[in-house]
Design a protein around this motif. Structure first.
Motif, PDB file in Angstrom:
ATOM      1  N   THR A   1       0.824  -1.212   0.000  1.00 27.74           N
ATOM      2  CA  THR A   1       0.000   0.000   0.000  1.00 27.74           C
ATOM      3  C   THR A   1       0.855   1.258   0.000  1.00 27.74           C
ATOM      4  OG1 THR A   1      -1.739  -1.190   1.211  1.00 27.74           O
ATOM      5  CG2 THR A   1      -1.851   1.212   1.206  1.00 27.74           C
ATOM      6  N   VAL A   2       1.923   1.260   0.820  1.00 30.64           N
ATOM      7  CA  VAL A   2       2.814   2.420   0.888  1.00 30.64           C
ATOM      8  C   VAL A   2       3.535   2.631  -0.442  1.00 30.64           C
ATOM      9  CG1 VAL A   2       4.891   3.334   1.988  1.00 30.64           C
ATOM     10  CG2 VAL A   2       3.108   2.280   3.383  1.00 30.64           C
ATOM     11  N   LEU A   3       4.032   1.557  -1.035  1.00 32.63           N
ATOM     12  CA  LEU A   3       4.746   1.678  -2.312  1.00 32.63           C
ATOM     13  C   LEU A   3       3.838   2.200  -3.406  1.00 32.63           C
ATOM     14  CD1 LEU A   3       6.901  -1.596  -2.307  1.00 32.63           C
ATOM     15  CD2 LEU A   3       7.666   0.741  -1.864  1.00 32.63           C
ATOM     16  N   ILE A   4       2.599   1.733  -3.437  1.00 30.64           N
ATOM     17  CA  ILE A   4       1.652   2.230  -4.445  1.00 30.64           C
ATOM     18  C   ILE A   4       1.365   3.709  -4.219  1.00 30.64           C
ATOM     19  CG2 ILE A   4      -0.748   2.076  -5.229  1.00 30.64           C
ATOM     20  CD1 ILE A   4      -0.582  -0.940  -4.796  1.00 30.64           C
TER      21      ILE A   4
ATOM     22  N   THR B   1       0.972   6.692  -7.058  1.00 30.29           N
ATOM     23  CA  THR B   1       0.037   7.809  -6.950  1.00 30.29           C
ATOM     24  C   THR B   1       0.751   9.152  -6.959  1.00 30.29           C
ATOM     25  OG1 THR B   1      -1.460   6.389  -5.674  1.00 30.29           O
ATOM     26  CG2 THR B   1      -1.850   8.771  -5.601  1.00 30.29           C
ATOM     27  N   GLN B   2       1.781   9.315  -6.121  1.00 31.37           N
ATOM     28  CA  GLN B   2       2.442  10.608  -5.997  1.00 31.37           C
ATOM     29  C   GLN B   2       3.489  10.850  -7.086  1.00 31.37           C
ATOM     30  OE1 GLN B   2       3.946  11.237  -2.029  1.00 31.37           O
ATOM     31  NE2 GLN B   2       1.950  10.933  -1.060  1.00 31.37           N
ATOM     32  N   LEU B   3       4.412   9.909  -7.255  1.00 33.77           N
ATOM     33  CA  LEU B   3       5.511  10.108  -8.205  1.00 33.77           C
ATOM     34  C   LEU B   3       5.172   9.644  -9.616  1.00 33.77           C
ATOM     35  CD1 LEU B   3       8.512   8.992  -5.943  1.00 33.77           C
ATOM     36  CD2 LEU B   3       7.673  11.314  -6.392  1.00 33.77           C
TER      37      LEU B   3
ATOM     38  N   PHE C   1       5.784   4.055 -11.368  1.00 33.24           N
ATOM     39  CA  PHE C   1       5.417   2.678 -11.694  1.00 33.24           C
ATOM     40  C   PHE C   1       3.895   2.533 -11.660  1.00 33.24           C
ATOM     41  CE2 PHE C   1       9.471   2.552  -9.320  1.00 33.24           C
ATOM     42  CZ  PHE C   1      10.298   2.130 -10.360  1.00 33.24           C
ATOM     43  N   PRO C   2       3.346   1.624 -12.443  1.00 37.45           N
ATOM     44  CA  PRO C   2       1.894   1.412 -12.442  1.00 37.45           C
ATOM     45  C   PRO C   2       1.446   0.737 -11.149  1.00 37.45           C
ATOM     46  CG  PRO C   2       2.980  -0.216 -13.845  1.00 37.45           C
ATOM     47  CD  PRO C   2       4.039   0.763 -13.440  1.00 37.45           C
TER      48      PRO C   2
ATOM     49  N   VAL D   1       7.890  -7.073  -6.766  1.00 35.10           N
ATOM     50  CA  VAL D   1       9.161  -7.685  -6.366  1.00 35.10           C
ATOM     51  C   VAL D   1       9.721  -7.015  -5.112  1.00 35.10           C
ATOM     52  CG1 VAL D   1      11.589  -7.897  -7.029  1.00 35.10           C
ATOM     53  CG2 VAL D   1       9.811  -8.584  -8.624  1.00 35.10           C
ATOM     54  N   VAL D   2       9.704  -5.688  -5.082  1.00 33.91           N
ATOM     55  CA  VAL D   2      10.211  -4.965  -3.905  1.00 33.91           C
ATOM     56  C   VAL D   2       9.373  -5.289  -2.673  1.00 33.91           C
ATOM     57  CG1 VAL D   2      10.589  -2.674  -2.921  1.00 33.91           C
ATOM     58  CG2 VAL D   2      11.223  -3.116  -5.291  1.00 33.91           C
TER      59      VAL D   2
END
Length: 329
Positions: free
Chosen positions: A169-172, A177-179, A182-183, A197-198
């Motif tokens: 959730t944090v990575l998305i 959303t912010q940067l 990545f999709p 993967v991360v």
């Protein structure tokens, strides 16, 4: 034949017998693991509330008549005693028959074959990334002084404790959303693979780094390291050529478990990132009470885990000469 030749022949024969015993023990252990997995899955899936016959007909919303449900129970053997169903299930699995999906009406083997590649790719790449992070973190924390050791230990503990769903959730939120780098969902290309993967690799890397750091510190105090220093070898060469190989042995031994951990984590990751694979298939099958698919996924994961355990065991023997020496005694 010379005495030396007889001695060499005896060693080869002894080595062959030891390898044969090792293979037989592995085979027996693998059969037991598969039996235990199939048994636990069979009884656990039947504890889920609901009628399997309704799952065959599309779920409780199918509004099938009682006559239709009875016919389905007879066709699929669901009207037989539970023990009889269990023995029939084991018999089919012993012949490699995983059955057909209740919901999709396709052979389970074909369904899993189409989904297996994506999950294995995700797990293997995540395992490789976790190893790279763990090696870098353990080397830095053992060579950078007290501050690096404290910070590195904090990073290891924090990473190992991160839940997959929270990290995803944090990575998305940050990178999608912010940067917008990545999709947020899988796109079938490299960019869509990075965040899943991360998400899988970071918690595992913290655990591997903890194991490697402790072993690396013990290895650096070993006599053969002191001998290398006495020969004038530099600290970087000592760590990379000698200490790191020994420090990685516990992590290599845990790689079989780690792959199973990653595949189980794929249930959450593939669902969040809408990525096709075994994890998402398993979640959908449990929801639909699709018994053959659930059993098939668990069996396939168990086989992958067994194969990975054998590979890591062989890799540990290659990395640690002491294990090979014990086998020749």
């Amino acid at each position: 034949m010379t005495p030396g030749s007889r001695t060499e022949s005896g060693r080869l024969a002894l080595g062959s017998r030891r390898v044969s015993r090792w293979l037989l023990s592995r085979l027996a252990g693998s059969v037991f693991v598969l039996w235990a997995v199939a048994t636990l899955t069979f009884f656990a899936i039947r504890l889920i509330p609901g009628d399997p016959a309704e799952a065959v007909l599309g779920g409780p919303g199918s509004q099938a008549s009682e006559e239709t449900l009875e016919q389905v129970r007879r066709d699929y053997g669901l009207d037989q005693p539970l023990v009889a169903q269990y023995l029939q299930s084991l018999g089919r699995l012993a012949t490699g028959d995983l059955g057909s999906s209740y919901a999709l009406k396709v052979p389970v083997g074909e369904l899993l074959a189409a989904q297996l590649g994506g999950t294995i790719l995700l797990a293997v790449v995540a395992l490789a990334l976790a190893w790279l992070i763990a090696i870098g973190l353990s080397l830095w924390s053992t060579t950078g002084g007290r501050v690096a050791a404290s910070v590195g230990q904090g990073i290891e503990l924090t990473s190992a404790a991160l839940p997959h769903f929270w990290l995803a959730t944090v990575l998305i939120a940050v990178f999608s959303t912010q940067l917008g780098w990545f999709p947020p969902v899988s796109t079938g290309d490299l960019r869509g693979l990075i965040l899943p993967v991360v998400t899988l690799a970071l918690p595992l890397s913290g655990f591997l780094a903890q194991v490697m750091r402790g072993t690396l510190l013990d290895t650096l105090d070993s006599p053969f390291i002191l001998s290398a220093r006495a020969r004038g070898e530099g600290e970087i060469g000592i760590r990379l050529r000698h200490a790191l190989r020994h420090a990685a042995i516990p992590g290599i031994s845990l790689s079989g478990w780690a792959l199973g951990y990653l595949i189980s984590g794929a249930v959450v990751v593939e669902t969040i990132f809408a990525r096709p694979g075994l994890g998402r298939t398993l979640l959908q099958a449990v929801t639909l009470r699709d018994v053959p698919v659930v059993t098939g996924v668990v069996i396939v994961v168990a086989v992958v885990y067994i194969l990975m355990t054998v590979v890591t065991d062989a890799a540990s023997r290659l990395a640690d000469p002491r294990l090979r020496l014990e086998e020749t005694r």
